[in-house]
Design a protein around this motif. Structure first.
Motif, PDB file in Angstrom:
ATOM      1  N   SER A 108     110.242  21.340  -4.634  1.00 30.96           N
ATOM      2  CA  SER A 108     110.094  22.770  -4.347  1.00 30.96           C
ATOM      3  C   SER A 108     108.893  23.332  -5.091  1.00 30.96           C
ATOM      4  O   SER A 108     108.552  22.873  -6.183  1.00 30.96           O
ATOM      5  N   THR A 110     108.005  25.716  -7.374  1.00 30.47           N
ATOM      6  CA  THR A 110     108.700  26.563  -8.341  1.00 30.47           C
ATOM      7  C   THR A 110     108.032  26.396  -9.695  1.00 30.47           C
ATOM      8  O   THR A 110     106.836  26.087  -9.769  1.00 30.47           O
ATOM      9  N   TYR A 114     112.759  27.634 -16.926  1.00 29.09           N
ATOM     10  CA  TYR A 114     113.794  28.595 -16.529  1.00 29.09           C
ATOM     11  C   TYR A 114     114.961  28.543 -17.519  1.00 29.09           C
ATOM     12  O   TYR A 114     115.433  27.472 -17.873  1.00 29.09           O
ATOM     13  N   TRP A 179     104.823  31.104  -7.747  1.00 30.50           N
ATOM     14  CA  TRP A 179     104.689  29.739  -7.221  1.00 30.50           C
ATOM     15  C   TRP A 179     103.368  29.113  -7.623  1.00 30.50           C
ATOM     16  O   TRP A 179     103.156  27.915  -7.394  1.00 30.50           O
ATOM     17  N   ARG A 484     114.511  27.594  -6.778  1.00 33.08           N
ATOM     18  CA  ARG A 484     113.610  28.126  -5.764  1.00 33.08           C
ATOM     19  C   ARG A 484     114.336  29.011  -4.758  1.00 33.08           C
ATOM     20  O   ARG A 484     113.874  30.093  -4.416  1.00 33.08           O
ATOM     21  N   SER A 488     113.345  32.810  -4.223  1.00 30.67           N
ATOM     22  CA  SER A 488     112.720  33.103  -2.938  1.00 30.67           C
ATOM     23  C   SER A 488     113.474  34.207  -2.200  1.00 30.67           C
ATOM     24  O   SER A 488     112.880  35.053  -1.518  1.00 30.67           O
TER      25      SER A 488
END
Length: 521
Positions: A108, A110, A114, A179, A484, A488
């Motif tokens: 992904s 991303t 996190y 992104w 993601r 998103s």
């Protein structure tokens, strides 16, 4: 994935190439091919820093950078002068792939880090704000976005490190910078690899040897781990400090020739405020001591450098006192001995050597004996490398290692544990670069390279390279990849509801939050 990891890097590198050619043309000298892109990257930071210092000119940042790039291609005697040789390019591509792996292998577009730190959310907010409205926070409605921005920008917080990310969002026609965050980190690391190939060139004439050294040295364990936390400032600083060292030997030549170095220093100041000077002074001083330039020529070029840096750094210098004075006076996050951030305690100085196979750099490795052996071998090679660098008059390499470590020592002695970790991350490629360069020199250049010393040196190179790779593979396991799909969905909701005051309701339809733009919240 295609836009983030392929199209975006190509676009940003194309603009950096034009800007680097423009700086070289204005400086009246031909830059080494491996340094054109890093210099262009620094020029983008300097131009965008000046534009975003005011709300009235913030929107001009991207057009000004593009104009500079177009001028560079139009005026350059050789428009392909930004292309590095194949071995330097291979080193940069390999480092880009290594830093990209945790995200790309997730499948992904991303970013990592996190839930480990909230820094990435802050950096995205600051980048969005300065690219749109500079440092003006007066128009923001009360919101979490406004609260975040107001705690940073009015205090003069330096944002130069985030501007290539913001420019990338504009250059890719509004691609969400969330992104592009991880690709920007990977691209910065690739530029560090290019710069290292230039730093070790006085010791290594073979392209493959420079490639191996740069490929490994540009991804030391601590810097890689910080990058996985979203530490953009540390990675940008590591690249710019190396660039300053690579360009420092140009002092002593024509006065115009200091312009690329002035741009690199001004970019470092834009990224770190006046704290960047802690790196610059010892790096340049050591490089000068190793040079053979005449005193009068040095004095003339140093004076020209000081004037050029002052002119290019006006926005950063105006903000520096506002940012630094309260921090030093109150013993804040920059200086307080109790300020750990999310560290578990002060980091040991052994982290600065670039090999730390622990998964989490805050804890000790399980294989302590093997780690200790690798670090001792690296230190021995680096110490031996000093003599070779002096003999070869490798002023840039000596300035990078000796001067850079001196700058890091000043920061570690005066800063909080949290700042110490950042300084060590920035300095972590230095000893690794010199140690690897010495071993590669023994294997390829020295008078002993045909005897037993050659296989021993190659074995040492392989061992250190495996140590770095081992450290970073373990680091992949602790990289928290942002979800993601959830982010998103928020991106889509923000686009659809932009401008609505209603953000969320509870089960009774009471308004829980509701000021400003949802996308920014």
């Amino acid at each position: 994935m295609l836009v983030s990891w392929l199209i975006f890097p190509v676009v940003l590198l194309a603009v950096a190439a034009g800007c680097g050619l423009a700086v070289a043309r204005a400086g009246g000298s031909e830059l080494p091919r491996a340094l054109v892109l890093p210099v262009g990257f620094a020029a983008m930071v300097v131009v965008a820093s000046a534009a975003t210092a005011s709300a009235a000119t913030a929107a001009l940042a991207t057009p000004l950078v593009v104009v500079l790039a177009v001028a560079g291609f139009a005026l350059a005697p050789d428009r392909r002068a930004f292309l590095p040789d194949r071995w330097a390019g291979a080193a940069a591509a390999g480092v880009y792939a290594a830093f990209a792996a945790p995200v790309v292998l997730s499948g992904s577009a991303t970013f990592t880090g996190y839930i480990q730190l909230d820094d990435i959310a802050t950096w995205l907010a600051l980048t969005d704000q300065v690219m749109e409205r500079g440092r003006d926070v007066g128009v923001l409605q009360p919101s979490t976005f406004e609260a975040t921005i107001s705690s940073y920008l009015p205090s003069g917080y330096p944002v130069g490190a985030f501007l290539p990310l913001g420019l990338g969002g504009k250059l890719t026609l509004g691609r969400d910078i969330a992104w592009l965050f991880a690709p920007t980190l990977a691209l910065t690391a690739a530029l560090l690899a290019l710069t290292i190939t230039n730093l070790v060139a006085p010791l290594l004439t073979r392209g493959w040897a420079r490639c191996v050294v740069a490929l490994v040295a540009a991804q030391p364990a601590l810097l890689f781990a910080y990058a996985e936390w979203g530490a953009m400032k540390e990675l940008v600083a590591a690249q710019l400090v190396a660039l300053v060292a690579a360009l420092a030997p140009t002092l002593g030549g024509p006065a115009r020739g200091v312009l690329p170095l002035a741009v690199a220093i001004a970019a470092l100041v834009a990224a770190l405020s006046l704290g960047g000077g802690v790196w610059v002074v010892p790096v340049v001083l050591v490089a000068l001591l190793a040079s053979a330039a005449r005193p009068r020529a040095l004095l003339r070029s140093v004076g020209a450098l000081a004037l050029a840096v002052a002119a290019l750094s006006v926005p950063s210098l105006l903000l520096a006192e506002t940012f630094l004075a309260p921090q030093v006076a109150t013993g804040s996050v920059l200086t307080a001995a109790t300020e750990l951030g999310n560290l578990r305690g002060p980091l040991g100085l052994d982290r600065v050597l670039g090999i730390w196979p622990a998964g989490d750099f805050r804890v000790d490795p399980d294989a302590r004996a093997l780690t200790f052996t690798l670090l001792v071998g690296l230190l021995a090679a680096a110490v031996a490398g000093v003599g070779v660098a002096v003999e070869r008059r490798a002023g840039g390499l000596l300035g990078y290692v000796a001067g850079g470590l001196a700058g890091a020592a000043v920061l570690v002695s005066r800063g909080s544990p949290w700042v110490d970790g950042k300084a060590m991350a920035t300095a972590s490629p230095m000893v690794l670069t010199l140690g690897l360069a010495f071993l590669a020199w023994v294997a390829t250049e020295s008078r002993w390279c045909r005897g037993l010393a050659r296989p021993a040196a190659l074995a040492g190179l392989a061992a250190l390279a495996l140590g770095v790779a081992w450290s970073n593979v373990l680091g992949y396991s602790s990289a928290y990849v942002a979800p993601r799909a959830q982010l998103s969905e928020l991106e889509t909701a923000g686009a659809e509801l932009a401008g609505d005051r209603l953000v969320a309701r509870d089960d009774r339809d009471d308004v829980l939050a509701g000021h400003g733009d949802l996308e920014r919240d």
